[in-house]
Design a protein around this motif. Structure first.
Motif, short mmCIF file in Angstrom:
data_model
loop_
_atom_site.label_atom_id
_atom_site.label_comp_id
_atom_site.label_asym_id
_atom_site.label_seq_id
_atom_site.Cartn_x
_atom_site.Cartn_y
_atom_site.Cartn_z
N ALA A 177 0.84 -1.21 0.00
CA ALA A 177 0.00 0.00 0.00
C ALA A 177 0.86 1.25 0.00
N TRP A 178 1.92 1.23 0.80
CA TRP A 178 2.79 2.42 0.86
C TRP A 178 3.45 2.68 -0.50
N PHE A 179 3.90 1.60 -1.15
CA PHE A 179 4.57 1.74 -2.43
C PHE A 179 3.64 2.36 -3.47
N LEU A 180 2.45 1.85 -3.54
CA LEU A 180 1.49 2.37 -4.52
C LEU A 180 1.18 3.83 -4.27
N ILE A 181 1.02 4.17 -3.01
CA ILE A 181 0.70 5.59 -2.71
C ILE A 181 1.87 6.48 -3.07
N HIS A 182 3.09 6.05 -2.78
CA HIS A 182 4.28 6.88 -3.09
C HIS A 182 4.45 7.07 -4.59
#
Length: 578
Positions: A510-515
């Motif tokens: 989730a963090w990767f996609l948001i970044h």
């Protein structure tokens, strides 16, 4: 010529009363006689006796007669009463003039005086009198009237004593005299009662013969002694006038009895024992007099004091002691003088006095207590062994001879396992194993030794928490151990780590996609102005503007948007709205 005859009464005023005695004794019969004047005709005279204003008797003569027939008399008979004292009796003479018509012609009166003196006086004190001892004598006369006119007098051999008169009530008079005889012997005492104002009333008296004696108190000597040492008891009487007996008693037991006339001494030897301490001995003298049936008794009493060493020391309150409770021990030994009491434990004096108080019993208070009792004659002691009762404690669990109370023990399949539970307490404890079961816990009870559970071949069914419970009458103590199979912890750890790892991976993705979305997303110019930072180079054909990410469906024109092969929408500079 007509004749008119008329009877005319002729009389004089000579009326007389025969005077009664000076004073009348109550409850005796008397008469009052009244003699009227001469009247013709006699039947025309009436004589009336009045008591005060009350008519008590009337007399008249109905038969006619001549003047020489004699005067009319009225004799009143009565019994004297206290109420007659001072009463006026009047004789009234009336002349009858016609039908129902009378006239007074004369009267005479007499005033009566009465008295009551039915009994002679009584001397109240009739006991013998000791020489040189002051005594009070009382004489009394009762039921007398008028009491204020009675005189009581004391006489000894014709000589009058000074006395003090008094009245205890309206009809009783007393006279008290104080007398101190100076010599022994006999004397006559007389008490006389009379009415000083009525000489015609005879006096009455009472007399007694009094014995005057000499009789000293007994002298008694009984020394203190020590048990086993004979003691001599002496009883003496000196200066006695008359026959007497001298007795020596131990309690009510008569030891010696002798007679004499003037003086006497008697002796008795006693072998004192402890039980005679405080025993009462009495020296008693009894004097017999001639004129009195009652004897005179004098006595002296003394308690024997025997010194003796302490007898057996007795310890009370010998019940069992319970840990945590208060406890008292008392020790007493019969001794004279009063002994000193010491409490000794483990060779040391821990307290003094008959009572030993322990506010809260501890296990260390058990053991032997010695009560030592002593005085200046001797000593003795007694002991008491104390056992402390306490609830179970120091409960331990061992698995295969290793103490594991409160811990977790891992075993393997097919292992042989021995679980042992120990506990101490007083009285003896009962041990109880509580074992895990299939929905129901099983129990095994052991008394008189350690509680042992043996597993010959361990399986997964033997897993669980095992509880050892120790009981006795004073409480309960328990310990636990948990049995697990080896490998159970890795399985449990994996069961915990796998969900944590899955959650962690989801958060990373989730963090990767948001970044990434933030780097390639759509932006718009926000009040674009040339920057003034000299450290940032700038070209002639382009300028930099602050950007803000916007959603493509609200800011961009769909006809001018382009999408790259990664599905990320890109925006060129010509599409930016200022």
């Amino acid at each position: 010529m007509k004749e008119n005859k008329r009877v005319v009464p002729v009389y004089n005023r000579n009326l007389s009363i025969v005077q009664p005695p000076e004073v009348l004794e109550v409850n005796k019969s008397y008469q009052l006689e009244c003699t009227g004047p001469k009247v013709y005709p006699q039947n025309r005279l009436v004589l009336t006796w009045l008591r005060g204003s009350e008519v008590v008797q009337r007399n008249s003569t109905e038969d006619p007669g001549l003047p020489d027939d004699g005067p009319l008399k009225n004799v009143l008979n009565f019994i004297a009463n206290i109420s007659d004292d001072g009463m006026v009796y009047t004789c009234l003479a009336d002349l009858i003039l016609g039908s129902n018509t009378t006239t007074w012609i004369a009267n005479a009166s007499v005033t009566l005086q009465t008295y009551s003196f039915p009994e002679p006086p009584r001397i109240l004190n009739r006991d013998p009198v000791e020489v040189n001892q002051k005594t009070t004598l009382t004489c009394e006369v009762s039921n007398i009237y008028p009491a204020e006119k009675v005189r009581l007098r004391w006489f000894q051999d014709g000589e009058e004593w000074n006395s003090i008169p008094s009245r205890s009530d309206s009809t009783t008079v007393q006279a008290t005299a104080t007398w101190t005889p100076r010599e022994s012997g006999e004397t006559e005492l007389k008490c006389t009662a009379d009415f000083e104002d009525y000489p015609s009333v005879s006096s009455k008296n009472d007399s007694i013969t009094i014995d005057m004696y000499v009789f000293s108190n007994p002298e008694f000597h009984i020394p203190n002694t020590t048990e086993g040492i004979p003691v001599n008891i002496t009883c003496s009487v000196f200066n006695v006038s008359g026959e007497f007996q001298l007795r020596l008693k131990k309690g009510s037991e008569l030891l010696v009895n002798r007679s004499a006339s003037t003086e006497l001494t008697i002796n008795h030897t006693e072998n004192p024992r402890a039980k005679l301490n405080g025993q009462q001995f009495t020296c008693e003298a009894e004097l017999t007099l001639h004129h009195h049936s009652n004897t005179i008794v004098k006595r002296q009493s003394t308690n024997l004091t025997v010194w003796y060493p302490p007898k057996e020391a007795q310890i009370s309150e010998k019940q069992n002691w319970i840990e945590g409770q208060s406890q008292n021990l008392t020790c007493h030994a019969d001794a004279n003088p009063v002994p000193e009491v010491r409490w000794i434990k483990d060779g040391k004096t821990i307290s003094r006095g008959e009572s030993l108080h322990i506010p809260s019993v501890r296990l260390g208070d058990g053991g032997r207590y010695i009560c030592g009792v002593s005085n200046n004659i001797g000593s003795t002691s007694s002991s008491h062994d104390v056992e402390i009762l306490y609830k179970p404690q120091n409960t331990t669990i061992s698995v295969n001879n290793k103490i594991v109370s409160g811990l977790t023990v891992f075993i393997r399949e097919d292992d042989e396992v021995t679980m042992t539970c120990h506990s101490i307490g007083n009285p003896q404890v009962t041990l109880e194993w509580e074992k895990p079961g299939q929905g129901v816990k099983g129990f095994s009870t052991f008394t008189g030794g350690p509680a042992v559970l043996h597993i010959s071949q361990a399986t997964s069914e033997h897993k669980g928490i095992y509880t050892c419970r120790a009981r006795n009458a004073h409480g309960t103590d328990e310990k636990q151990v948990e049995i697990k199979m080896e490998g159970d912890d890795w399985k449990m750890l994996l069961q915990i780590l796998i969900p944590i790892l899955i959650v962690f991976l989801v958060l990373v993705v989730a963090w990767f996609l948001i970044h990434r979305a933030r780097k390639t997303g759509h932006y718009k110019v926000m009040n674009a102005e040339p920057h003034k930072n000299q450290e940032i180079p700038s070209g002639n054909d382009q300028e930099s503007f602050p950007l803000k990410e916007v959603k493509s469906d609200k800011v961009l024109n769909n006809n001018h948007s382009q999408t790259n092969i990664n599905g990320v929408t890109s925006i060129n500079s010509a599409q930016i709205k200022q």
